[in-house]
Design a protein around this motif. Sequence first.
Motif: not given
Length: 445
Positions: A23, A28-31, A35, A42-44, A426
């Motif tokens: 990841t 997308r951005q890491l949980a 954001f 939205q997260y992955q 990120e």
Amino acid sequence: MLDILQEKGGVNALFMGTFSYGTGITGRQLAGHPFPDHGIQQYQDFSKGHGGDYATPHMEFYKDTALKPEKAPDYGNVDCLELVLPAARKRGMKVFAWSEDVFGPSIPGIEKFQERDLYGKNAQTVCFNNPDTHKFWLALQEDLVKSYDIDGIMWGSERYGAFGNMVESVHNRNGNDPAHVTCFCTFCQEKAKARGVDVARAFEGFHSLEKWVRSCRGGERPNDGYYVTLWRILFRYPEILAWETMWNDSVHETYEAIYKQTKSIRPEAQVGWHVWHALSFSPFFRAQTDLTKMSDYSDYLKITVYNNLGCTRMETYITSTRNPVYGDMTIEEALEFEYRIMNLRERGYAELPYTGLSPDYVYRETKRTVEDVKGTKTQIWPGLDVDIANVDLQFSRSSPPVVSACTKECFRGGGTGLVISRKYSEMKLANLAAVGDALREIGVA
Ligand SMILES: [Zn+2]
């Protein structure tokens, strides 16, 4: 998005995360991390599966390997290269396909290609000495270079051999499980034998090292000292070092094979490597990674100089390695010793995660690596930390003044480019703009 990258960031080339099950370079951005101030908030979504080939695997290239690629399921039929290439060309931007040595468990039959630990158990990682894995890496790069009008490729492997995994870690403060280190598969055993390494002695040596690492971590002080006892084991079992050298040679044989193949297909394609962060922290890994030698098969090197993430990784590294290697010192002394031998001057142990490594770190690492490849064709493009998700939200974060300073240090150190890292999903626009503004200020964009 490309307009934003070009206008704010001064970006002239894209490194498309093309193959990975991780990841860090795709998605997308890491949980749990804030954001960015652009794109979909939205997260992955992992429900559809994650990772693989984000372009389109053309199966005719994979005839000779039993390890077959999977199309990444994350974004349906979208082919990231097909989508981006025409739009990038229109803006005069180059496109590189960036693939990393991170596999997931979803590939059917992946067990056959996985590394084996000291006790023969499968690891998640795949073995470089498995002929099918080696052919897979070559097939993937051949597919990318022949199927797409890309300007170059980048490949990277963020891993150690068994010795490194036993005595140190960049990601785990308590160190790794010394039983679950790799690789000891039959292919590795065969290769060791062919290199004149006594396989039984190597196993004995690693078992002895495992026992010793456990006793150090368990709070037992070796009577003759930590540092001395480590060396006693290495003198008694030089096979440990021979095994580690073999593991590293296998990574470099992969680099070299990819380089030669790509150049034979398209000589003008730029071929380079992501050199991971352990180069800054681990004296052992730095010793194993001879950039002068690597320059034979590198058009460029993306040297990781992430300054914020670097501070937590440095803290993690020295914590993980203190007991087996530097247990004779206080942790502060161990860190000072580390700074001296690695030619860094940074903050103390307690402050480190909150302050980040300094722009001077970026300068020193760039300059050192530039000197290493001086007089060769190889260019140094440091990987610059722009909002890389740090381990903990309270730790050091990117800010425009520091991003600006680090950008300038990449060039003052002799870099001829830089790679804004790790991924756009990120990055905050103000920090991206700080890169572009600094590039324009020093006249390189
Ligand atoms: Zn192996």
